[in-house]
Design a protein around this motif. Structure first.
Motif, PDB file in Angstrom:
ATOM      1  N   VAL A 292       0.931  -1.397   0.231  1.00  0.00           N
ATOM      2  CA  VAL A 292       0.028  -0.322   0.381  1.00  0.00           C
ATOM      3  C   VAL A 292       0.996   1.033  -0.264  1.00  0.00           C
ATOM      4  N   LEU A 293       0.665   1.772  -1.312  1.00  0.00           N
ATOM      5  CA  LEU A 293       1.341   3.178  -1.270  1.00  0.00           C
ATOM      6  C   LEU A 293       0.969   4.630  -0.751  1.00  0.00           C
ATOM      7  N   GLY A 294       1.116   4.358   0.545  1.00  0.00           N
ATOM      8  CA  GLY A 294       0.455   5.945   1.217  1.00  0.00           C
ATOM      9  C   GLY A 294       0.036   5.282   2.664  1.00  0.00           C
TER      10      GLY A 294
ATOM     11  N   SER B 272     -19.379  15.697   1.421  1.00  0.00           N
ATOM     12  CA  SER B 272     -18.333  15.413   2.628  1.00  0.00           C
ATOM     13  C   SER B 272     -18.109  13.523   1.975  1.00  0.00           C
ATOM     14  N   THR B 273     -17.782  13.031   0.927  1.00  0.00           N
ATOM     15  CA  THR B 273     -18.071  12.058   0.345  1.00  0.00           C
ATOM     16  C   THR B 273     -16.531  11.447   0.121  1.00  0.00           C
ATOM     17  N   ALA B 274     -15.606  11.369  -0.163  1.00  0.00           N
ATOM     18  CA  ALA B 274     -13.709  11.182   0.377  1.00  0.00           C
ATOM     19  C   ALA B 274     -13.937   9.265   1.010  1.00  0.00           C
TER      20      ALA B 274
ATOM     21  N   SER C  90      -1.796   7.534  -2.839  1.00  0.00           N
ATOM     22  CA  SER C  90      -0.245   8.177  -2.682  1.00  0.00           C
ATOM     23  C   SER C  90      -1.517   9.595  -2.464  1.00  0.00           C
ATOM     24  N   GLY C  91      -2.785   9.667  -2.746  1.00  0.00           N
ATOM     25  CA  GLY C  91      -3.082  11.160  -2.364  1.00  0.00           C
ATOM     26  C   GLY C  91      -3.151  11.712  -3.945  1.00  0.00           C
ATOM     27  N   PHE C  92      -2.985  12.924  -4.026  1.00  0.00           N
ATOM     28  CA  PHE C  92      -3.383  13.607  -5.211  1.00  0.00           C
ATOM     29  C   PHE C  92      -1.576  13.278  -5.767  1.00  0.00           C
TER      30      PHE C  92
ATOM     31  N   LYS D 218      -9.891  25.392  -5.109  1.00  0.00           N
ATOM     32  CA  LYS D 218      -9.439  25.554  -4.023  1.00  0.00           C
ATOM     33  C   LYS D 218      -9.853  25.824  -2.849  1.00  0.00           C
ATOM     34  N   ALA D 219      -9.218  25.861  -1.909  1.00  0.00           N
ATOM     35  CA  ALA D 219      -9.188  26.194  -0.519  1.00  0.00           C
ATOM     36  C   ALA D 219      -8.530  26.964   0.633  1.00  0.00           C
ATOM     37  N   VAL D 220      -9.069  27.420   1.093  1.00  0.00           N
ATOM     38  CA  VAL D 220      -8.440  28.097   1.970  1.00  0.00           C
ATOM     39  C   VAL D 220      -8.860  27.921   3.960  1.00  0.00           C
TER      40      VAL D 220
ATOM     41  N   ASN E 292      -7.222   9.594  -2.438  1.00  0.00           N
ATOM     42  CA  ASN E 292      -7.433  11.222  -3.650  1.00  0.00           C
ATOM     43  C   ASN E 292      -6.316  11.508  -4.912  1.00  0.00           C
ATOM     44  N   ALA E 293      -5.869   9.907  -4.773  1.00  0.00           N
ATOM     45  CA  ALA E 293      -5.010   9.485  -6.264  1.00  0.00           C
ATOM     46  C   ALA E 293      -6.087   8.140  -7.057  1.00  0.00           C
ATOM     47  N   GLY E 294      -7.429   7.640  -6.580  1.00  0.00           N
ATOM     48  CA  GLY E 294      -8.277   7.002  -7.940  1.00  0.00           C
ATOM     49  C   GLY E 294      -9.181   8.508  -8.214  1.00  0.00           C
TER      50      GLY E 294
ATOM     51  N   SER F 168      -5.670   8.384   5.249  1.00  0.00           N
ATOM     52  CA  SER F 168      -6.591   7.259   6.086  1.00  0.00           C
ATOM     53  C   SER F 168      -6.888   6.946   4.992  1.00  0.00           C
ATOM     54  N   ALA F 169      -6.523   6.229   3.602  1.00  0.00           N
ATOM     55  CA  ALA F 169      -6.708   6.064   2.845  1.00  0.00           C
ATOM     56  C   ALA F 169      -5.825   4.867   2.719  1.00  0.00           C
ATOM     57  N   GLY F 170      -4.947   4.950   2.855  1.00  0.00           N
ATOM     58  CA  GLY F 170      -4.183   3.846   3.053  1.00  0.00           C
ATOM     59  C   GLY F 170      -4.288   2.694   3.967  1.00  0.00           C
TER      60      GLY F 170
ATOM     61  N   GLY G 240      -9.675  16.691   5.758  1.00  0.00           N
ATOM     62  CA  GLY G 240     -11.316  15.556   5.264  1.00  0.00           C
ATOM     63  C   GLY G 240     -11.319  14.973   6.191  1.00  0.00           C
ATOM     64  N   GLU G 241     -12.421  15.923   6.970  1.00  0.00           N
ATOM     65  CA  GLU G 241     -12.550  15.620   9.036  1.00  0.00           C
ATOM     66  C   GLU G 241     -14.444  15.543   8.487  1.00  0.00           C
ATOM     67  N   SER G 242     -14.738  15.384   7.478  1.00  0.00           N
ATOM     68  CA  SER G 242     -16.169  14.821   7.769  1.00  0.00           C
ATOM     69  C   SER G 242     -16.698  14.152   7.003  1.00  0.00           C
ATOM     70  N   THR G 243     -17.604  13.226   7.718  1.00  0.00           N
ATOM     71  CA  THR G 243     -17.585  11.894   7.119  1.00  0.00           C
ATOM     72  C   THR G 243     -19.342  11.554   6.469  1.00  0.00           C
TER      73      THR G 243
HETATM   74  C1  LIG Z   1     -10.674  20.723   1.177  1.00  0.00           C
HETATM   75  C2  LIG Z   1     -10.419  19.476   1.056  1.00  0.00           C
HETATM   76  C3  LIG Z   1     -11.584  19.537   1.765  1.00  0.00           C
HETATM   77  C4  LIG Z   1     -11.749  18.002   2.395  1.00  0.00           C
HETATM   78  N1  LIG Z   1     -12.620  17.951   2.712  1.00  0.00           N
HETATM   79  C5  LIG Z   1     -13.043  16.537   3.002  1.00  0.00           C
HETATM   80  C6  LIG Z   1     -14.618  16.187   4.459  1.00  0.00           C
HETATM   81  O1  LIG Z   1     -14.711  16.964   4.696  1.00  0.00           O
HETATM   82  N2  LIG Z   1     -14.594  15.329   4.138  1.00  0.00           N
HETATM   83  C7  LIG Z   1     -14.011  13.589   3.733  1.00  0.00           C
HETATM   84  O2  LIG Z   1     -14.496  12.944   3.938  1.00  0.00           O
HETATM   85  N3  LIG Z   1     -12.590  14.004   2.368  1.00  0.00           N
HETATM   86  C8  LIG Z   1     -12.849  14.552   2.467  1.00  0.00           C
HETATM   87  N4  LIG Z   1     -11.309  15.599   1.630  1.00  0.00           N
HETATM   88  C9  LIG Z   1     -10.706  14.515   0.896  1.00  0.00           C
HETATM   89  C10 LIG Z   1     -10.035  14.022   2.418  1.00  0.00           C
HETATM   90  O3  LIG Z   1      -8.295  14.936   1.341  1.00  0.00           O
HETATM   91  C11 LIG Z   1      -9.885  12.309   2.161  1.00  0.00           C
HETATM   92  O4  LIG Z   1     -11.039  12.135   2.776  1.00  0.00           O
HETATM   93  C12 LIG Z   1      -8.149  12.031   2.788  1.00  0.00           C
HETATM   94  O5  LIG Z   1      -7.588  12.580   3.791  1.00  0.00           O
HETATM   95  C13 LIG Z   1      -7.239  10.978   2.033  1.00  0.00           C
HETATM   96  O6  LIG Z   1      -6.019  11.039   1.752  1.00  0.00           O
HETATM   97  P1  LIG Z   1      -5.727  10.173   1.313  1.00  0.00           P
HETATM   98  O7  LIG Z   1      -5.000   9.264   1.766  1.00  0.00           O
HETATM   99  O8  LIG Z   1      -6.627   9.687  -0.208  1.00  0.00           O
HETATM  100  O9  LIG Z   1      -4.484  10.923   0.762  1.00  0.00           O
HETATM  101  P2  LIG Z   1      -3.061  11.717   1.342  1.00  0.00           P
HETATM  102  O10 LIG Z   1      -3.948  12.095   3.031  1.00  0.00           O
HETATM  103  O11 LIG Z   1      -2.407  12.937   1.064  1.00  0.00           O
HETATM  104  O12 LIG Z   1      -2.333  10.533   1.442  1.00  0.00           O
HETATM  105  C14 LIG Z   1      -1.353  10.208   1.040  1.00  0.00           C
HETATM  106  C15 LIG Z   1      -0.226   9.284   1.135  1.00  0.00           C
HETATM  107  O13 LIG Z   1       0.875   8.737   0.530  1.00  0.00           O
HETATM  108  C16 LIG Z   1       2.157   9.588   1.025  1.00  0.00           C
HETATM  109  N5  LIG Z   1       2.596   9.637  -0.681  1.00  0.00           N
HETATM  110  C17 LIG Z   1       2.247  10.486  -1.363  1.00  0.00           C
HETATM  111  N6  LIG Z   1       3.934  10.032  -2.738  1.00  0.00           N
HETATM  112  C18 LIG Z   1       4.524   9.342  -2.316  1.00  0.00           C
HETATM  113  C19 LIG Z   1       5.639   8.925  -2.360  1.00  0.00           C
HETATM  114  N7  LIG Z   1       5.967   8.793  -3.548  1.00  0.00           N
HETATM  115  N8  LIG Z   1       6.311   8.047  -1.846  1.00  0.00           N
HETATM  116  C20 LIG Z   1       5.781   7.728  -0.260  1.00  0.00           C
HETATM  117  N9  LIG Z   1       4.748   7.669  -0.174  1.00  0.00           N
HETATM  118  C21 LIG Z   1       3.671   8.463  -0.746  1.00  0.00           C
HETATM  119  C22 LIG Z   1       2.001  11.019   1.778  1.00  0.00           C
HETATM  120  O14 LIG Z   1       3.291  10.141   2.101  1.00  0.00           O
HETATM  121  C23 LIG Z   1       0.317  10.204   2.457  1.00  0.00           C
HETATM  122  O15 LIG Z   1       1.448   9.040   3.062  1.00  0.00           O
HETATM  123  C24 LIG Z   1     -11.127  16.993   1.407  1.00  0.00           C
HETATM  124  C25 LIG Z   1     -10.439  17.206   0.907  1.00  0.00           C
HETATM  125  C26 LIG Z   1      -9.765  18.583   0.113  1.00  0.00           C
HETATM  126  C27 LIG Z   1      -9.273  19.131  -0.840  1.00  0.00           C
END
Ligand SMILES: Cc1cc2nc3c(=O)[nH]c(=O)nc-3n(C[C@H](O)[C@H](O)[C@H](O)COP(=O)(O)OP(=O)(O)OC[C@H]3O[C@@H](n4cnc5c(N)ncnc54)[C@H](O)[C@@H]3O)c2cc1C
Length: 499
Positions: A7-9, A331-333, A204-206, A230-232, A321-323, A12-14, A44-47
Motif C-alpha cells: 500500500v503506497l500511502g 464530504s464524500t471521499a 498516494s493522495g493527489f 481551491k480551498a483556504v 485521492n489517488a483514485g 486515511s485512504a492507505g 478530510g474531517e467530515s464523513t
Molecule cells: C479542501 C478539501 C476538503 C476535504 N474535506 C473532506 C471531508 O470533509 N470529508 C472527506 O471524506 N474527505 C475530504 N477531503 C478528502 C480527503 O483529503 C481525503 O478523504 C483523505 O484525507 C484521504 O487522503 P489520502 O489518504 O487519499 O491522501 P493523503 O492524506 O494525501 O495521503 C497520501 C499518502 O501518500 C504518501 N505518499 C505520496 N507520495 C508518496 C511517495 N512517492 N512515496 C511514499 N509515500 C508517498 C504520503 O506521504 C501520504 O502518507 C477533502 C479534500 C480537500 C482537498
C-alpha cells in the motif's frame, strides 16, 4: 495468486485500505509505505453514515477505544445556508422521501413554504440536538449519524489499529517503479530499497504515483459541473459559549462555499472557491471577515474534481485521492473509500485471490458509477442555489452542466417531489437515494408546475406531526452532554448503536 500487497500511502485512504484487506484476508502480507517528508494532506474531517459501520462492524474496531483515541463528534447531516429560503437541513434519515397515510401526497409537497421539523432528525438538527433522549436521560444513539474527526488524530488511531492487525509500516519515499507482465513488479525507494508485491494499492493522495503517473490512466474531469478548485482553511479553539453543532454547515460564499466542522475543542472552517472569480488574497479576506476568530492556515489547498477512468489497472488499485476526488460539499471521499475497499475485498475473496479480467472490468464500471453519481448530485447544489447574485453564482446557475440528470430535473419541474422521481435518476441505487436529490430541489425551492394546496384537514394533520417531532427534539440531548455520557467509565455500548 496474490500473496503480498504493498500500500503506497499512509493517509486515511492507505490505512483504511490496509486494515480492511488484512482484517478480511489475514493470510495476505500487507505493507504500508509512506513518506514523512511528503506527509498527508491533513484535510478530510467530515464523513457520512456508512463510516461508523465500516469502523465498528466491518473492521470490528471497539467503539470505546475509537471514541477515546479519535475523539469524534457526531454529524446528523449538513445545514445548507443556501438557496432562496436561506437555509435548510439535509439529514441522514428520510425527511422528504416519505408518505404518511393521513396525507394525500408524499411529504415534499407539504414543505414548499416551511421545510422545518419535517422529520425527527430534521427537528433535532434544527435545535442543535445530537440525539433523542431515553427515559433514563441517556442519549438514544441512533444509527443515522456520521462523524467529524480531526484528520491527524484519525490517522494516528488508524496506524495503531493497522499495526495491531499485523500490517507492516515503513517510512520511505517511492521514486520509481519496475514494470512486469502483470503491471508493476517493484517500487524503488529513495533509500535504495526495492520492494516487490503482487498487488499494489495506490493511496498516494493527489500525487497518484502509480495509477496516474506510472500507468498514465486518463483522468475524467468534472470541471464542466464543478467549478471550484481551491480551498483556504482555518479554525479556532471553541469558546465556552459556543455549542458543538451536530452537523456540518455549508455556507454560500461570494465565489463558492465554506464548511464549518465542529470538533470537541476546535471549530474548523474552509472556504472552497473558484479561482476564476476570486483571488487567493480576496478569498482569504472574505473568509477572515466572516470568521474573525479564525487563524488561517498558511497553505492554500489545490484540487481538481474527477476520477481516473479505471480505478484498477493491471495489478494497481487506487483508493482515496489517488483514485479521484470530488470537491467536499457532501464530504464524500471517505464514504467512497469505504465502499470501494469493501468491493475490492469481496472481489479478491470471490476470486480466491486470482481476480479475473471480467471482475476487474466490473469493478471499474461499479466504481465509475459511484463517482458519476456524486458529480450529478453536486451539480444540482450549484445549479439551483439562488442565495447570492455574485458573478460566480450567476455563472454557476447558468453554466453548471446538469445534462447527466436532465430527465430528473424535467420530471421534477413538471410533477414536483413525488417518489416517482426516483425512476428518473440516472441510477436510483446511488448513495444519496432520492431523498438527497429531493432535499436539494425542495430545499432550494426549485419551482414545479403542479404546486399542491393542502386541504385544511391535511394541514392540521401535518402540523400535529411536526409538533410531535418538535416536542421529542426539544427533549433531545446536545453533543456536549452526550459526550459526557459516553466518556463515563460505566457507559456500555451495545449493538443498538449502529442500527
Ligand atoms: C479542501 C478539501 C476538503 C476535504 N474535506 C473532506 C471531508 O470533509 N470529508 C472527506 O471524506 N474527505 C475530504 N477531503 C478528502 C480527503 O483529503 C481525503 O478523504 C483523505 O484525507 C484521504 O487522503 P489520502 O489518504 O487519499 O491522501 P493523503 O492524506 O494525501 O495521503 C497520501 C499518502 O501518500 C504518501 N505518499 C505520496 N507520495 C508518496 C511517495 N512517492 N512515496 C511514499 N509515500 C508517498 C504520503 O506521504 C501520504 O502518507 C477533502 C479534500 C480537500 C482537498
Amino acid at each position: 495468486m496474490i500473496k503480498e500487497v504493498l500500500v503506497l500511502g499512509g493517509g486515511s485512504a492507505g490505512f483504511i485500505a490496509a486494515i480492511s484487506i488484512k482484517r478480511k484476508i489475514p493470510q495476505l502480507k500487507v505493507l504500508v509505505v509512506r513518506s514523512p517528508s511528503i506527509g498527508v494532506i491533513g484535510v478530510g474531517e467530515s464523513t457520512t453514515p456508512n463510516f461508523p459501520p465500516h469502523l465498528f462492524e466491518y473492521l470490528g474496531i471497539s467503539r470505546k477505544r475509537f471514541y477515546a483515541l479519535a475523539q469524534p463528534t457526531w454529524k446528523l447531516g449538513i445545514r445548507f445556508l443556501w438557496g432562496a429560503r436561506g437555509s435548510f437541513d439535509y439529514t441522514f434519515n428520510l425527511q422528504l422521501d416519505t408518505h404518511y397515510a393521513d396525507l394525500a401526497k408524499p411529504t415534499g409537497y407539504y414543505c414548499d413554504d416551511d421545510f422545518n421539523d419535517a422529520s425527527l432528525p430534521g427537528a433535532l438538527m434544527r435545535r442543535d440536538m445530537a440525539f433523542p433522549r431515553q427515559e433514563n436521560g441517556a442519549p438514544d444513539i441512533h444509527g443515522w449519524h456520521a462523524f467529524h474527526i480531526e484528520n491527524k488524530k484519525f490517522i494516528e488511531i488508524l496506524e495503531i489499529v493497522a499495526k495491531e492487525e499485523g500490517v507492516e509500516v515503513t517510512d520511505g519515499k517511492v521514486t520509481g517503479s519496475e514494470r512486469g507482465d502483470k503491471g508493476i513488479s517493484a517500487v524503488h525507494l529513495e533509500d535504495g530499497r526495492r520492494l516487490t508485491a503482487d498487488l499494489f494499492i495506490d493511496a498516494s493522495g493527489f500525487r497518484s504515483e502509480l495509477l496516474g503517473k506510472t500507468l498514465e490512466e486518463p483522468f475524467v474531469s468534472f470541471d464542466k459541473s464543478l467549478f471550484c478548485k481551491k480551498a483556504v482553511i482555518g479554525g479556532w479553539e471553541r469558546g465556552p459559549d459556543e455549542p458543538i453543532l451536530p452537523y456540518t454547515t455549508a455556507e454560500t460564499m461570494d465565489a463558492g462555499w465554506a464548511w464549518r466542522i465542529d470538533h470537541e475543542h476546535l471549530i474548523n472552517r474552509g472556504y472552497v472557491y473558484c479561482p476564476d472569480h476570486i483571488s487567493d488574497d480576496e478569498a482569504a479576506a472574505e473568509f477572515q471577515r466572516k470568521n474573525p476568530k479564525a487563524k488561517i492556515e498558511p497553505k492554500i489547498v489545490n484540487f481538481r474534481s474527477g476520477f481516473y477512468q479505471r480505478q484498477w489497472v493491471d495489478n494497481v488499485v487506487a483508493f482515496g485521492n489517488a483514485g479521484g476526488f470530488v470537491e467536499p460539499l457532501e464530504s464524500t471521499a471517505i464514504m467512497i473509500l469505504c465502499s470501494h475497499v469493501q468491493t475490492l475485498v469481496d472481489f479478491l475473496l470471490h476470486s480466491d485471490l486470482e481476480p479475473t479480467p471480467t471482475m476487474q472490468r466490473l469493478y471499474n464500471d461499479l466504481t465509475a458509477n459511484t463517482w458519476n453519481d456524486i458529480r450529478q448530485f453536486l451539480s444540482l447544489h450549484y445549479k439551483f442555489n439562488g442565495k447570492l447574485d455574485t458573478p460566480f453564482w450567476k455563472v454557476a446557475r447558468e453554466e453548471t452542466d446538469v445534462s447527466g440528470i436532465a430527465d430528473f430535473i424535467e420530471f421534477y419541474q413538471e410533477n414536483g417531489p413525488t417518489g416517482f422521481c426516483r425512476y428518473q435518476l440516472p441510477r436510483s441505487e446511488n448513495d444519496f437515494g432520492l431523498e438527497g436529490f429531493l432535499v436539494m430541489m425542495v430545499g432550494n425551492q426549485v419551482p414545479y408546475k403542479k404546486r399542491y394546496k393542502a386541504t385544511q384537514q391535511e394541514a392540521q394533520a401535518w402540523a400535529r406531526r411536526k409538533q410531535q417531532f418538535a416536542q421529542e427534539a426539544n427533549r433531545g440531548i446536545r453533543s456536549e452532554e452526550a459526550l459526557a455520557y459516553i466518556k463515563h467509565p460505566g457507559w456500555q455500548w451495545n449493538s443498538d448503536a449502529t442500527k
